[in-house]
Design a protein around this motif. Sequence first.
Motif, PDB file in Angstrom:
ATOM      1  N   PRO A 149      97.875  50.646 -88.041  1.00 52.35           N
ATOM      2  CA  PRO A 149      96.479  50.435 -88.470  1.00 52.35           C
ATOM      3  C   PRO A 149      95.836  51.733 -88.956  1.00 52.35           C
ATOM      4  O   PRO A 149      95.943  52.771 -88.301  1.00 52.35           O
ATOM      5  CB  PRO A 149      95.798  49.937 -87.192  1.00 52.35           C
ATOM      6  N   GLY A 150      95.224  51.672 -90.110  1.00 58.34           N
ATOM      7  CA  GLY A 150      94.557  52.843 -90.660  1.00 58.34           C
ATOM      8  C   GLY A 150      95.341  53.557 -91.738  1.00 58.34           C
ATOM      9  O   GLY A 150      94.788  54.368 -92.478  1.00 58.34           O
ATOM     10  N   VAL A 151      96.635  53.251 -91.851  1.00 60.61           N
ATOM     11  CA  VAL A 151      97.445  53.860 -92.909  1.00 60.61           C
ATOM     12  C   VAL A 151      97.282  53.020 -94.170  1.00 60.61           C
ATOM     13  O   VAL A 151      97.628  51.842 -94.209  1.00 60.61           O
ATOM     14  CB  VAL A 151      98.935  53.941 -92.517  1.00 60.61           C
TER      15      VAL A 151
ATOM     16  N   VAL B 298      98.121  58.451 -96.866  1.00 59.22           N
ATOM     17  CA  VAL B 298      96.680  58.299 -97.105  1.00 59.22           C
ATOM     18  C   VAL B 298      96.162  57.382 -95.997  1.00 59.22           C
ATOM     19  O   VAL B 298      96.772  56.346 -95.713  1.00 59.22           O
ATOM     20  CB  VAL B 298      96.413  57.651 -98.482  1.00 59.22           C
ATOM     21  N   VAL B 299      95.035  57.796 -95.380  1.00 59.85           N
ATOM     22  CA  VAL B 299      94.517  57.001 -94.257  1.00 59.85           C
ATOM     23  C   VAL B 299      93.068  56.591 -94.516  1.00 59.85           C
ATOM     24  O   VAL B 299      92.379  57.150 -95.368  1.00 59.85           O
ATOM     25  CB  VAL B 299      94.609  57.778 -92.925  1.00 59.85           C
ATOM     26  N   SER B 300      92.639  55.617 -93.736  1.00 61.21           N
ATOM     27  CA  SER B 300      91.264  55.133 -93.842  1.00 61.21           C
ATOM     28  C   SER B 300      90.300  56.081 -93.141  1.00 61.21           C
ATOM     29  O   SER B 300      90.634  56.674 -92.112  1.00 61.21           O
ATOM     30  CB  SER B 300      91.161  53.739 -93.213  1.00 61.21           C
ATOM     31  N   ILE B 301      89.088  56.193 -93.679  1.00 68.87           N
ATOM     32  CA  ILE B 301      88.065  57.069 -93.105  1.00 68.87           C
ATOM     33  C   ILE B 301      87.559  56.546 -91.763  1.00 68.87           C
ATOM     34  O   ILE B 301      86.928  57.266 -90.992  1.00 68.87           O
ATOM     35  CB  ILE B 301      86.882  57.227 -94.097  1.00 68.87           C
ATOM     36  N   ASN B 302      87.862  55.297 -91.451  1.00 74.67           N
ATOM     37  CA  ASN B 302      87.366  54.676 -90.217  1.00 74.67           C
ATOM     38  C   ASN B 302      88.202  54.995 -88.988  1.00 74.67           C
ATOM     39  O   ASN B 302      87.925  54.479 -87.898  1.00 74.67           O
ATOM     40  CB  ASN B 302      87.286  53.156 -90.401  1.00 74.67           C
TER      41      ASN B 302
ATOM     42  N   ILE C 276      95.591  58.613 -85.349  1.00 77.50           N
ATOM     43  CA  ILE C 276      96.461  57.905 -86.288  1.00 77.50           C
ATOM     44  C   ILE C 276      97.758  58.692 -86.534  1.00 77.50           C
ATOM     45  O   ILE C 276      98.831  58.111 -86.702  1.00 77.50           O
ATOM     46  CB  ILE C 276      95.719  57.615 -87.618  1.00 77.50           C
ATOM     47  N   SER C 277      97.684  60.016 -86.511  1.00 75.18           N
ATOM     48  CA  SER C 277      98.884  60.844 -86.690  1.00 75.18           C
ATOM     49  C   SER C 277      99.855  60.661 -85.527  1.00 75.18           C
ATOM     50  O   SER C 277     101.068  60.501 -85.726  1.00 75.18           O
ATOM     51  CB  SER C 277      98.505  62.324 -86.812  1.00 75.18           C
ATOM     52  N   LYS C 278      99.322  60.656 -84.315  1.00 77.98           N
ATOM     53  CA  LYS C 278     100.171  60.470 -83.128  1.00 77.98           C
ATOM     54  C   LYS C 278     100.795  59.075 -83.111  1.00 77.98           C
ATOM     55  O   LYS C 278     101.963  58.906 -82.748  1.00 77.98           O
ATOM     56  CB  LYS C 278      99.353  60.706 -81.859  1.00 77.98           C
TER      57      LYS C 278
ATOM     58  N   ILE D 220      92.020  60.807 -97.778  1.00 78.05           N
ATOM     59  CA  ILE D 220      91.276  59.871 -96.940  1.00 78.05           C
ATOM     60  C   ILE D 220      90.552  58.894 -97.855  1.00 78.05           C
ATOM     61  O   ILE D 220      89.922  59.301 -98.835  1.00 78.05           O
ATOM     62  CB  ILE D 220      90.258  60.596 -96.046  1.00 78.05           C
ATOM     63  N   GLN D 221      90.690  57.621 -97.519  1.00 72.80           N
ATOM     64  CA  GLN D 221      90.101  56.600 -98.390  1.00 72.80           C
ATOM     65  C   GLN D 221      88.994  55.863 -97.671  1.00 72.80           C
ATOM     66  O   GLN D 221      89.165  55.399 -96.540  1.00 72.80           O
ATOM     67  CB  GLN D 221      91.200  55.615 -98.809  1.00 72.80           C
ATOM     68  N   ALA D 222      87.841  55.739 -98.342  1.00 70.85           N
ATOM     69  CA  ALA D 222      86.712  54.988 -97.795  1.00 70.85           C
ATOM     70  C   ALA D 222      86.826  53.540 -98.216  1.00 70.85           C
ATOM     71  O   ALA D 222      87.336  53.239 -99.313  1.00 70.85           O
ATOM     72  CB  ALA D 222      85.389  55.575 -98.256  1.00 70.85           C
ATOM     73  N   GLU D 223      86.397  52.655 -97.340  1.00 71.86           N
ATOM     74  CA  GLU D 223      86.434  51.238 -97.682  1.00 71.86           C
ATOM     75  C   GLU D 223      85.403  50.925 -98.769  1.00 71.86           C
ATOM     76  O   GLU D 223      84.291  51.481 -98.788  1.00 71.86           O
ATOM     77  CB  GLU D 223      86.138  50.393 -96.439  1.00 71.86           C
ATOM     78  N   GLU D 224      85.785  50.037 -99.659  1.00 69.49           N
ATOM     79  CA  GLU D 224      84.867  49.648-100.725  1.00 69.49           C
ATOM     80  C   GLU D 224      83.760  48.760-100.204  1.00 69.49           C
ATOM     81  O   GLU D 224      83.987  47.895 -99.358  1.00 69.49           O
ATOM     82  CB  GLU D 224      85.652  48.905-101.827  1.00 69.49           C
TER      83      GLU D 224
END
Length: 275
Positions: free
Chosen positions: A205-207, A229-233, A239-241, A269-273
């Motif tokens: 989750p988040g990737v 690339v991961v989500s800003i949330n 998320i790395s661990k 890092i990607q923000a949700e639209e």
Amino acid sequence: MEVYALVGPSGTGKSYRAVMLAARLGCEIIIDDGLVIKGNKIIAGMSAKKQPTRIGAIKAALFTEPEHRKTAVDAIAGQAPKKILILGTSKGMTNKITEGLGLPGIKEYINIDQIASAKEIRKARIMRTQHSKHVIPAPIVEVKKSFPESIIHPLQVFMRRHGQKDRRSWSEQSVVRPTFTLYGKFSISQGALVAIVNYAALAVPGVVAVKHTHIIRDDQDVTIELSVVVSINYKLDHISKELQKVVKLQLENMTGLTVNFVNVTIVDIQAEEIC
């Protein structure tokens, strides 16, 4: 309990020299390719050489199956040895066996080239690659229980017992042809490994995306370089661990390889639209 490890690539003669090295070090038990061996008896385990595939053989050697691991742990506990010798293709593999069986940390690593000459190692490699001959450090009467159809011939090893300079003896070993060699060669391509890693990473989750995957392989050991690339949330450290844990678990479970490192780089890092 003291634990020693004999390390070297596949086919370099580790099993052949294990009995001699164990006698020199005073190790009462040898752990080799899924077997727990004491003296002239196999007291627990199932041989990796009996597995139908190379992946199955690797998993057996690492005691990944719970029942297989439990019988080995119980047998070792029942013997309460002061010293144990573990054989593996790398330090990572022997460490994994040690951890899986709940043994103390390895006291000393002995590389195969410390106890065998370059000529002896070359000869062992020829026997492995050209003739598919593997050694099990146990007598034929013991090995026949697992290999009734695959034994080639017995092998005598001359050795001196630890602390007994004037007492020498012969120890019988067995030369076998593993089951997995009967089905031809099997290998895992770099592309397949990358596909497994990417699939595992994208399930976290988040990737959002995997930008680059580089796998460095040294025999049965693997190092993974992963750019994502991961989500800003999501918290970046969490998320790395999770990525490290999931990728390592998935690759080891599917291939039997040992993952030494999973190095994660977050490249964007990607923000949700917002609709």
